[in-house]
Design a protein around this motif. Structure first.
Motif, PDB file in Angstrom:
ATOM      1  N   ASP A  26       0.828  -1.217   0.000  1.00  0.00           N
ATOM      2  CA  ASP A  26       0.000   0.000   0.000  1.00  0.00           C
ATOM      3  C   ASP A  26       0.859   1.262   0.000  1.00  0.00           C
ATOM      4  OD1 ASP A  26      -2.355  -1.490   0.099  1.00  0.00           O
ATOM      5  OD2 ASP A  26      -2.605  -1.249   2.267  1.00  0.00           O
ATOM      6  N   ARG A  27       1.962   1.210   0.688  1.00  0.00           N
ATOM      7  CA  ARG A  27       2.834   2.379   0.818  1.00  0.00           C
ATOM      8  C   ARG A  27       3.566   2.723  -0.479  1.00  0.00           C
ATOM      9  NH1 ARG A  27       5.065   0.088   6.418  1.00  0.00           N
ATOM     10  NH2 ARG A  27       3.303   0.696   7.712  1.00  0.00           N
ATOM     11  N   PHE A  28       3.618   1.755  -1.396  1.00  0.00           N
ATOM     12  CA  PHE A  28       4.366   1.941  -2.634  1.00  0.00           C
ATOM     13  C   PHE A  28       3.472   2.138  -3.853  1.00  0.00           C
ATOM     14  CE2 PHE A  28       7.318  -0.048   0.272  1.00  0.00           C
ATOM     15  CZ  PHE A  28       8.454   0.726   0.092  1.00  0.00           C
ATOM     16  N   GLY A  29       2.163   2.161  -3.646  1.00  0.00           N
ATOM     17  CA  GLY A  29       1.259   2.480  -4.738  1.00  0.00           C
ATOM     18  C   GLY A  29       0.503   1.304  -5.317  1.00  0.00           C
ATOM     19  N   LEU A  30      -0.373   1.640  -6.224  1.00  0.00           N
ATOM     20  CA  LEU A  30      -1.274   0.650  -6.813  1.00  0.00           C
ATOM     21  C   LEU A  30      -0.529  -0.445  -7.574  1.00  0.00           C
ATOM     22  CD1 LEU A  30      -4.080   3.041  -8.087  1.00  0.00           C
ATOM     23  CD2 LEU A  30      -4.119   1.606  -6.043  1.00  0.00           C
ATOM     24  N   SER A  31       0.537  -0.082  -8.263  1.00  0.00           N
ATOM     25  CA  SER A  31       1.283  -1.102  -9.009  1.00  0.00           C
ATOM     26  C   SER A  31       1.924  -2.109  -8.056  1.00  0.00           C
ATOM     27  CB  SER A  31       2.328  -0.476  -9.917  1.00  0.00           C
ATOM     28  OG  SER A  31       3.281   0.242  -9.171  1.00  0.00           O
ATOM     29  N   ALA A  32       2.338  -1.659  -6.887  1.00  0.00           N
ATOM     30  CA  ALA A  32       2.910  -2.575  -5.889  1.00  0.00           C
ATOM     31  C   ALA A  32       1.832  -3.506  -5.335  1.00  0.00           C
ATOM     32  CB  ALA A  32       3.571  -1.787  -4.764  1.00  0.00           C
ATOM     33  N   VAL A  33       0.632  -2.989  -5.147  1.00  0.00           N
ATOM     34  CA  VAL A  33      -0.483  -3.828  -4.690  1.00  0.00           C
ATOM     35  C   VAL A  33      -0.770  -4.895  -5.746  1.00  0.00           C
ATOM     36  CG1 VAL A  33      -2.956  -3.867  -4.148  1.00  0.00           C
ATOM     37  CG2 VAL A  33      -1.499  -2.047  -3.223  1.00  0.00           C
ATOM     38  N   ASP A  35       1.237  -6.061  -8.054  1.00  0.00           N
ATOM     39  CA  ASP A  35       2.358  -6.990  -8.095  1.00  0.00           C
ATOM     40  C   ASP A  35       2.313  -7.970  -6.924  1.00  0.00           C
ATOM     41  OD1 ASP A  35       4.954  -7.863  -9.230  1.00  0.00           O
ATOM     42  OD2 ASP A  35       5.730  -7.131  -7.311  1.00  0.00           O
ATOM     43  N   THR A  36       1.987  -7.480  -5.756  1.00  0.00           N
ATOM     44  CA  THR A  36       1.874  -8.353  -4.571  1.00  0.00           C
ATOM     45  C   THR A  36       0.782  -9.383  -4.781  1.00  0.00           C
ATOM     46  OG1 THR A  36       2.707  -6.603  -3.132  1.00  0.00           O
ATOM     47  CG2 THR A  36       1.459  -8.375  -2.072  1.00  0.00           C
ATOM     48  N   PHE A  37      -0.334  -8.949  -5.325  1.00  0.00           N
ATOM     49  CA  PHE A  37      -1.418  -9.892  -5.624  1.00  0.00           C
ATOM     50  C   PHE A  37      -0.960 -10.933  -6.643  1.00  0.00           C
ATOM     51  CE2 PHE A  37      -4.774 -11.314  -8.445  1.00  0.00           C
ATOM     52  CZ  PHE A  37      -5.604 -11.964  -7.532  1.00  0.00           C
ATOM     53  N   ASN A  38      -0.369 -10.479  -7.730  1.00  0.00           N
ATOM     54  CA  ASN A  38       0.049 -11.414  -8.781  1.00  0.00           C
ATOM     55  C   ASN A  38       0.965 -12.496  -8.224  1.00  0.00           C
ATOM     56  OD1 ASN A  38      -1.390  -9.839 -10.598  1.00  0.00           O
ATOM     57  ND2 ASN A  38       0.426  -8.865 -11.467  1.00  0.00           N
ATOM     58  N   ARG A  39       1.902 -12.088  -7.410  1.00  0.00           N
ATOM     59  CA  ARG A  39       2.852 -13.052  -6.838  1.00  0.00           C
ATOM     60  C   ARG A  39       2.157 -14.015  -5.856  1.00  0.00           C
ATOM     61  NH1 ARG A  39       8.538 -11.032  -6.955  1.00  0.00           N
ATOM     62  NH2 ARG A  39       8.499  -9.195  -8.304  1.00  0.00           N
ATOM     63  N   ALA A  40       1.353 -13.459  -4.963  1.00  0.00           N
ATOM     64  CA  ALA A  40       0.673 -14.295  -3.971  1.00  0.00           C
ATOM     65  C   ALA A  40      -0.311 -15.250  -4.642  1.00  0.00           C
ATOM     66  CB  ALA A  40      -0.050 -13.417  -2.947  1.00  0.00           C
ATOM     67  N   PHE A  41      -1.080 -14.729  -5.580  1.00  0.00           N
ATOM     68  CA  PHE A  41      -2.087 -15.555  -6.238  1.00  0.00           C
ATOM     69  C   PHE A  41      -1.438 -16.691  -7.020  1.00  0.00           C
ATOM     70  CE2 PHE A  41      -5.162 -16.418  -9.688  1.00  0.00           C
ATOM     71  CZ  PHE A  41      -6.251 -16.792  -8.903  1.00  0.00           C
ATOM     72  N   GLU A  42      -0.424 -16.384  -7.805  1.00  0.00           N
ATOM     73  CA  GLU A  42       0.234 -17.430  -8.594  1.00  0.00           C
ATOM     74  C   GLU A  42       0.918 -18.471  -7.708  1.00  0.00           C
ATOM     75  OE1 GLU A  42       0.044 -18.311 -11.820  1.00  0.00           O
ATOM     76  OE2 GLU A  42      -1.493 -16.756 -11.793  1.00  0.00           O
ATOM     77  N   GLU A  43       1.501 -18.024  -6.624  1.00  0.00           N
ATOM     78  CA  GLU A  43       2.223 -18.943  -5.732  1.00  0.00           C
ATOM     79  C   GLU A  43       1.273 -19.816  -4.908  1.00  0.00           C
ATOM     80  OE1 GLU A  43       5.500 -20.760  -3.940  1.00  0.00           O
ATOM     81  OE2 GLU A  43       5.559 -19.279  -5.557  1.00  0.00           O
ATOM     82  N   TRP A  44       0.135 -19.269  -4.498  1.00  0.00           N
ATOM     83  CA  TRP A  44      -0.683 -19.942  -3.488  1.00  0.00           C
ATOM     84  C   TRP A  44      -2.103 -20.307  -3.910  1.00  0.00           C
ATOM     85  CZ3 TRP A  44       2.349 -21.920  -0.218  1.00  0.00           C
ATOM     86  CH2 TRP A  44       3.532 -21.271   0.157  1.00  0.00           C
ATOM     87  N   LYS A  45      -2.494 -20.073  -5.149  1.00  0.00           N
ATOM     88  CA  LYS A  45      -3.876 -20.343  -5.550  1.00  0.00           C
ATOM     89  C   LYS A  45      -4.247 -21.820  -5.461  1.00  0.00           C
ATOM     90  CE  LYS A  45      -2.960 -20.555 -10.496  1.00  0.00           C
ATOM     91  NZ  LYS A  45      -3.115 -19.846 -11.751  1.00  0.00           N
TER      92      LYS A  45
END
Length: 104
Positions: A26-33, A35-45
């Motif tokens: 959140d502190r780094f902006g929408l693109s960071a959010v 990116d965090t989602f993309n990584r978490a979703f792909e790793e843990w879906k």
């Protein structure tokens, strides 16, 4: 009340660092959010418990920002819908029951 306290009060013990991960993003902006989602979703879906917690976190992030940062709320809502829909379409039997029990 913190997210962790809220979840514990409702009988759920956190299993991931998703809340902290998104709070940092959140502190780094929408693109960071995103990116965090993309990584978490792909790793843990494929892990139904982690996917469930990801959906919980995204939903709470929507509510965290719905009044003060509509851009964040909109992104988090989009991500929530994506993860929730994936869970509904891909989890089966006990995994789907777990998902609905926890997110209901």
């Amino acid at each position: 009340m913190t997210f962790r306290e809220f979840m514990q009060e409702n009988g759920y013990e956190l299993q991931t660092t998703f809340w902290n991960d998104f709070s940092i993003a959140d502190r780094f902006g929408l693109s960071a959010v995103q990116d965090t989602f993309n990584r978490a979703f792909e790793e843990w879906k494929e892990n139904y418990k982690y996917l469930t917690e990801l959906v919980l976190v995204l939903n709470h992030k929507v509510w965290q920002y719905h009044e003060k940062r509509s851009d964040y709320a909109t992104l988090y809502n989009t991500l929530y819908i994506q993860a929730d829909q994936y869970a509904a379409e891909n989890l089966k039997d006990e995994e789907l029951s777990y998902f609905y029990d926890v997110t209901d």
